[in-house]
Design an enzyme around this catalytic site. Sequence first.
Site, short mmCIF file in Angstrom:
data_model
loop_
_atom_site.label_atom_id
_atom_site.label_comp_id
_atom_site.label_asym_id
_atom_site.label_seq_id
_atom_site.Cartn_x
_atom_site.Cartn_y
_atom_site.Cartn_z
CG HIS A 344 -2.18 -0.75 1.09
ND1 HIS A 344 -2.22 -2.13 1.12
CD2 HIS A 344 -3.46 -0.34 0.92
CE1 HIS A 344 -3.48 -2.53 1.00
NE2 HIS A 344 -4.25 -1.46 0.87
CD GLU A 369 -5.44 -18.32 23.64
OE1 GLU A 369 -5.46 -19.51 23.27
OE2 GLU A 369 -6.37 -17.53 23.48
#
Length: 385
Positions: A344, A369
């Site tokens: 971009h 996690e």
Amino acid sequence: MTPDPWHMLSDEERMFCDVLTRLCAEQIAPRAAETDETSGFVHDQLAVLAEAGMMGANLPEEYDGSSISAPALLRAVSIVAGACGSTASALTAHYLATDSILIGGTDAQKREWLPRAATGTVLGAFALTEPTAGSDPADMKTRARRTDGGWHLKGSKCFISNGGVADFLVVYAVTDPDKAHRGISAFILPKGTPGLDAGPPERTMGLKGGHVFTLNLDCQLPADALLGEEGKGFRTAMQVLDNGRIEVAAQCLGMAKAAMDAAIAYARDRVIGGQALSERQGIRWMIADMGVAYQSALLVAQDAARQRDLAHQGGGRFSLAASMAKLAASEAAGRIADTALQLHGGYGYTRDFPIERINRDLRIMRIYEGSSEIQRIIISGNMLA
């Protein structure tokens, strides 16, 4: 014709995912940028998911869950994450709490909490992490001591998703310090439990609508607050995290695909010097690299999901597959989102395009996690055993 990457899903599961895709596109994705700007918790988005059956998608029918397969759950969570990372984060934190009860709870506890959780009537939180016990839960300092008629729970937890807004929390604590991880138990704390204090939401880099909290605990609990059996908490938590790591992989896949699709669309539309970016060889190589990284991570995650189903049928474990899925997907998603931003150019660095937000939302996936480093320890340990 491109092969269907979700060919293993049943017709009913495909329909479930198709409905979810439409709801997310119409009611969740349009609010993602506003959620990021305001840092408002995703209550309304979770209500939309409840109507679609997603709040109980990890639960069996006997507890009013959707009872879909693990590959279908992988697909469904990725759809939500592709629309809004914050919503997916709050959803999967809810799954950690309900999985804790499903795996470790008594029949009475399952009947009390799971049907309401499956319909979205109550929201759950999973309280395991502590300031000195993140990657090694066995080093936790929170204690639960038996008293006349119950337990006294004292300690603190940090980075607890949904912690300050949840209707119930599953809190892990040491009940026998002499037994190391075998001395860890879990407790169910309803919202409003005296002595349960949540601070303000942490000011996070990304996932700003999926709030995380520090919890201070000084609670007197009844005897039936103990989740299942004393001393079984660590085993429950590890099984829950096996599930959760595949759900992290699902979040990564959803956000990575959103970033990749946005980059491909931008490359087709952006014209420089009379030529679309997509016609330039260097840009095509970037797109190819994103596609390979995504497909590789998807296949590893799908294999882990299939192993999850097999393990649940036979009572086995799938820790290695879950760790591989979490590591592969989080690392690949980071590369894909970064490449999409690079493609971009300067516009990718602005908040006018979703790529900037996706990059921030994805960064935590390599940490929570079980960080990428912890996953490598788990994987290498299994390979060397």
